[in-house]
Design an enzyme around this catalytic site. Sequence first.
Site, PDB file in Angstrom:
ATOM      1  N   ARG A 158       0.869  -1.180   0.000  1.00  0.00           N
ATOM      2  CA  ARG A 158       0.000   0.000   0.000  1.00  0.00           C
ATOM      3  C   ARG A 158       0.898   1.221   0.000  1.00  0.00           C
ATOM      4  NH1 ARG A 158       2.418   1.650   3.685  1.00  0.00           N
ATOM      5  NH2 ARG A 158       0.957   3.374   3.758  1.00  0.00           N
ATOM      6  N   GLY A 159       0.273   2.401  -0.143  1.00  0.00           N
ATOM      7  CA  GLY A 159       1.054   3.621  -0.319  1.00  0.00           C
ATOM      8  C   GLY A 159       1.128   3.914  -1.809  1.00  0.00           C
ATOM      9  N   ALA A 160       0.842   5.161  -2.182  1.00  0.00           N
ATOM     10  CA  ALA A 160       0.670   5.485  -3.600  1.00  0.00           C
ATOM     11  C   ALA A 160       1.878   5.114  -4.480  1.00  0.00           C
ATOM     12  CB  ALA A 160       0.314   6.967  -3.742  1.00  0.00           C
ATOM     13  N   ARG A 217      -7.285  -0.277  -6.992  1.00  0.00           N
ATOM     14  CA  ARG A 217      -7.585   0.785  -6.008  1.00  0.00           C
ATOM     15  C   ARG A 217      -7.703   2.095  -6.788  1.00  0.00           C
ATOM     16  NH1 ARG A 217      -4.205   1.108  -0.603  1.00  0.00           N
ATOM     17  NH2 ARG A 217      -6.133   2.098   0.107  1.00  0.00           N
ATOM     18  N   GLN A 270      -1.773   2.025   9.913  1.00  0.00           N
ATOM     19  CA  GLN A 270      -0.490   2.173   9.203  1.00  0.00           C
ATOM     20  C   GLN A 270       0.529   2.926  10.049  1.00  0.00           C
ATOM     21  OE1 GLN A 270      -3.496   2.734   7.834  1.00  0.00           O
ATOM     22  NE2 GLN A 270      -3.524   2.311   5.649  1.00  0.00           N
ATOM     23  N   ASP A 297      -1.907  10.782  -2.102  1.00  0.00           N
ATOM     24  CA  ASP A 297      -2.295   9.758  -3.074  1.00  0.00           C
ATOM     25  C   ASP A 297      -2.600  10.363  -4.438  1.00  0.00           C
ATOM     26  OD1 ASP A 297      -2.797   8.370  -0.378  1.00  0.00           O
ATOM     27  OD2 ASP A 297      -2.814   6.793  -1.890  1.00  0.00           O
ATOM     28  N   ASN A 338      -5.368  12.252   0.538  1.00  0.00           N
ATOM     29  CA  ASN A 338      -4.462  11.404   1.333  1.00  0.00           C
ATOM     30  C   ASN A 338      -5.304  10.616   2.334  1.00  0.00           C
ATOM     31  OD1 ASN A 338      -1.711  10.562   1.973  1.00  0.00           O
ATOM     32  ND2 ASN A 338      -2.007  11.615   3.915  1.00  0.00           N
ATOM     33  N   LYS A 339      -4.657   9.779   3.101  1.00  0.00           N
ATOM     34  CA  LYS A 339      -5.318   8.889   4.056  1.00  0.00           C
ATOM     35  C   LYS A 339      -6.377   9.615   4.891  1.00  0.00           C
ATOM     36  CE  LYS A 339      -5.042   5.424   4.473  1.00  0.00           C
ATOM     37  NZ  LYS A 339      -6.086   4.587   3.811  1.00  0.00           N
TER      38      LYS A 339
END
Length: 345
Positions: free
Chosen positions: A50-52, A91, A196, A237, A247-248
């Site tokens: 995960r993570g862009a 995603r 996370q 993201d 973002n998150k």
Amino acid sequence: MSPADQIRPIRWQNEALELLDQRRLPAEECYLRLEEPEAVATAIADMVVRGAPAIGITAAFGMALAARRVAGKVDWRESLNRSADLLRRARPTAVNLGWAVEQQLHNAGLCDDATTAGEQLLHWALDLLAQDIRDNQRMGALGAEVLPPEGGILTHCNTGSLATGGFGTALGVIRAGIAAGRNWRIYADETRPWLQGARLTAWELQKDGIPFSVNVDGAAGHLMARGEIQAVIVGADRIAANGDTANKIGTYTLAVLARHHQIPFFVAAPLSTVDFAMSDGSSIVIEERPAAEVRQCGGREMTPAGVSVRNPAFDVTPAALIAAIITEKGVVRPPFLEGLAALGK
Ligand code: MRU
């Protein structure tokens, strides 16, 4: 080799893609071996990686696996397009995913046959991985100059080696600053529901020997009011052309709190995270994830059975709340439209 250099979430080993399974961290460090693009798409959707930037690089390898599989077939281009669709849909919010898939389709378009495409796409994925680490180190050095020289630095989600090819974006800035002697106290939001921050950022900072504390997301305002936080830094993201930043989930809340307390709010992201085709953040697609992620924690039910849940995985922070966007090519201050466009050329 510093501890950050040893964390490799994505690697190409013995003709297959290997992903450090982030669902199992910090308890277990094990790699998942993937040989098919379908398995890569599932691993992205299931948060193995995960993570862009990391999911962009992973998708690039997914496309390389797809191209290598169709070597010798006449209809290889159609087959590659089908894999591209599957990977793109894994995603929706991180622009890096679709960007990497498009780049690989473009690379394939320049090849005469599938065998050459298999080789070229693998080359490109390996280059992307190596380039991402170099860009993050550059971003780290630039960002360390911009943040206050001392005090409390709050970060959200995980933006470190695990979320990228290596080193990290916002966490890369923290790494670079600490290495350069900044007198920072690091605060990591736990980042519900996937934790996370509590699981991954804490794991990375502990490996690096950087002192930090984890706080529940809801403590951020209190810590700011008490004067413990001097800057907030997060990753992204997708950044629209005007600087609006997805973002998150919880990032927007932090930005509003930071503005109320007159604390600078920074975003660190590679230019590949900027979506120049999107004029502002209003049309960014926000991924809604399964209700079970909110209903449960550590495998235990936390809510009465069957309660209704909202689980947006991201939010959009308006550009007006952002002090600066730190990229590998330079630091952009408001107004972002002109500054980002100039760096993106
Ligand atoms: O749902 P995740 O864990 O993929 O979300 C990750 C984030 O929101 C990160 O902050 C973002 O991708 C930047 S990572 C360098």
